[in-house]
Design an enzyme around this catalytic site. Structure first.
Site, PDB file in Angstrom:
ATOM      1  N   SER A   4       0.107  -5.591  12.720  1.00 34.43           N
ATOM      2  CA  SER A   4      -1.354  -5.532  12.646  1.00 34.43           C
ATOM      3  C   SER A   4      -1.990  -6.419  13.716  1.00 34.43           C
ATOM      4  O   SER A   4      -1.414  -7.413  14.143  1.00 34.43           O
ATOM      5  CB  SER A   4      -1.834  -5.993  11.271  1.00 34.43           C
ATOM      6  OG  SER A   4      -1.172  -5.289  10.251  1.00 34.43           O
TER       7      SER A   4
HETATM    8  N1  SAH Z   1       1.731  -7.046   8.193  1.00 35.00           N
HETATM    9  C1  SAH Z   1       2.738  -6.262   8.837  1.00 35.00           C
HETATM   10  C2  SAH Z   1       2.220  -4.853   8.973  1.00 35.00           C
HETATM   11  C3  SAH Z   1       3.291  -3.869   9.136  1.00 35.00           C
HETATM   12  S1  SAH Z   1       2.754  -2.195   9.117  1.00 35.00           S
HETATM   13  C4  SAH Z   1       3.031  -6.875  10.188  1.00 35.00           C
HETATM   14  O1  SAH Z   1       2.255  -7.725  10.618  1.00 35.00           O
HETATM   15  O2  SAH Z   1       4.027  -6.516  10.805  1.00 35.00           O
HETATM   16  C5  SAH Z   1       2.861  -1.797   7.430  1.00 35.00           C
HETATM   17  C6  SAH Z   1       4.198  -1.904   6.782  1.00 35.00           C
HETATM   18  O3  SAH Z   1       4.061  -1.369   5.460  1.00 35.00           O
HETATM   19  C7  SAH Z   1       5.312  -1.083   7.441  1.00 35.00           C
HETATM   20  O4  SAH Z   1       6.388  -1.914   7.711  1.00 35.00           O
HETATM   21  C8  SAH Z   1       5.648  -0.015   6.406  1.00 35.00           C
HETATM   22  O5  SAH Z   1       7.013   0.346   6.387  1.00 35.00           O
HETATM   23  C9  SAH Z   1       5.231  -0.681   5.125  1.00 35.00           C
HETATM   24  N2  SAH Z   1       4.951   0.222   4.007  1.00 35.00           N
HETATM   25  C10 SAH Z   1       4.262   1.379   4.002  1.00 35.00           C
HETATM   26  N3  SAH Z   1       4.216   1.911   2.771  1.00 35.00           N
HETATM   27  C11 SAH Z   1       4.902   1.059   1.959  1.00 35.00           C
HETATM   28  C12 SAH Z   1       5.240   1.056   0.584  1.00 35.00           C
HETATM   29  N4  SAH Z   1       4.867   2.022  -0.261  1.00 35.00           N
HETATM   30  N5  SAH Z   1       5.978   0.027   0.105  1.00 35.00           N
HETATM   31  C13 SAH Z   1       6.398  -0.981   0.912  1.00 35.00           C
HETATM   32  N6  SAH Z   1       6.103  -1.034   2.234  1.00 35.00           N
HETATM   33  C14 SAH Z   1       5.380  -0.028   2.745  1.00 35.00           C
END
Ligand code: SAH
Length: 221
Positions: free
Chosen positions: A69
């Site tokens: 993000s």
């Molecule tokens: N805060 C993180 C954002 C990553 S993007 C960072 O700074 O890197 C969002 C993440 O949510 C991804 O890794 C994706 O695999 C995860 N995600 C999406 N749906 C999900 C779910 N139902 N349960 C767990 N993780 C999920």
């Protein structure tokens, strides 16, 4: 290791300070949040090829079709959690991703419980947080739609992927007086950041700004 944690050139303290100034211009005002972001090396959360762009205000690919993000969104969600709750003893994070948001939370709250559906992403995140000596984090490889019932209720819940509506299990696992920050919207349409407060009698939902997140997906990988 030392070298990569400290950063050189495009990842230097001066570059980080520019990012902090930008966050302040964008309205982030919580000094604790700003300090933690200033002192956390964002470049170690991404591939070396992208490290020089780590302090730009942009989301960047972290593999598996996911993104880290933007610093603004990490700062904003963290600030929203902190300002709406008293002591944050237990915070549930859905979407560990590369672990950057997790590392920021871990420095500001007592305990972080982080759930991710893509195992290799979570494994890398865990190693990075270990290198940073952030040990107040527990990890679970699971579909975050189930939350993490074992440690519920949570004083705070931060969701980093956008579901079409607030998952019922997450509402149930929020403590009375607790706060959830979550992007809501469908894949193609617009998404909106929402803040949910649980009161003695129910839930208060506040609609905040428009945002862009990867979709909340079900199942594990
Ligand atoms: N805060 C993180 C954002 C990553 S993007 C960072 O700074 O890197 C969002 C993440 O949510 C991804 O890794 C994706 O695999 C995860 N995600 C999406 N749906 C999900 C779910 N139902 N349960 C767990 N993780 C999920």
């Amino acid at each position: 290791m030392i070298q990569s944690l400290q950063g050189i050139g495009m990842t230097s303290p001066r570059t980080r300070e520019r990012m902090i100034n930008r966050l302040m211009e964008q309205g982030i005002s919580n000094n604790k949040v700003l300090d933690v972001i200033r002192n956390t090396p964002r470049h170690i959360f991404m591939d070396e090829a992208l490290a020089s762009r780590a302090y730009e205000d942009t989301s960047l690919p972290i593999g598996y079709n996911q993104t880290i993000s933007r610093p603004y969104i990490v700062a904003k969600m963290t600030e929203l959690l902190l300002e709406s709750s008293g002591r944050l003893a237990k915070v549930l994070e859905i979407g560990t991703g590369c672990g950057y948001q997790t590392s920021i939370l871990a420095q500001l709250v007592d305990n972080v419980y982080s759930v991710e559906r893509i195992a290799p992403l979570q494994k890398k995140a865990k190693d990075r947080l270990w290198d940073l000596k952030l040990k107040n984090v527990s990890y679970k490889h699971s579909d975050g739609g189930w939350g993490w019932p074992d440690y519920a209720p949570y004083d705070g819940i931060l969701v980093a992927a956008a579901p079409p509506e607030i998952p019922e299990m997450l509402l149930q696992q929020l403590a009375v007086g607790g706060v959830m920050v979550i992007p809501i919207g469908n894949r193609s349409g617009s998404q909106q950041l929402q803040r949910v407060l649980r009161t003695e009698t129910g839930y208060e939902v506040e609609e905040l700004e428009s945002v862009v997140f990867v979709p909340f997906q079900s199942g594990r990988k």
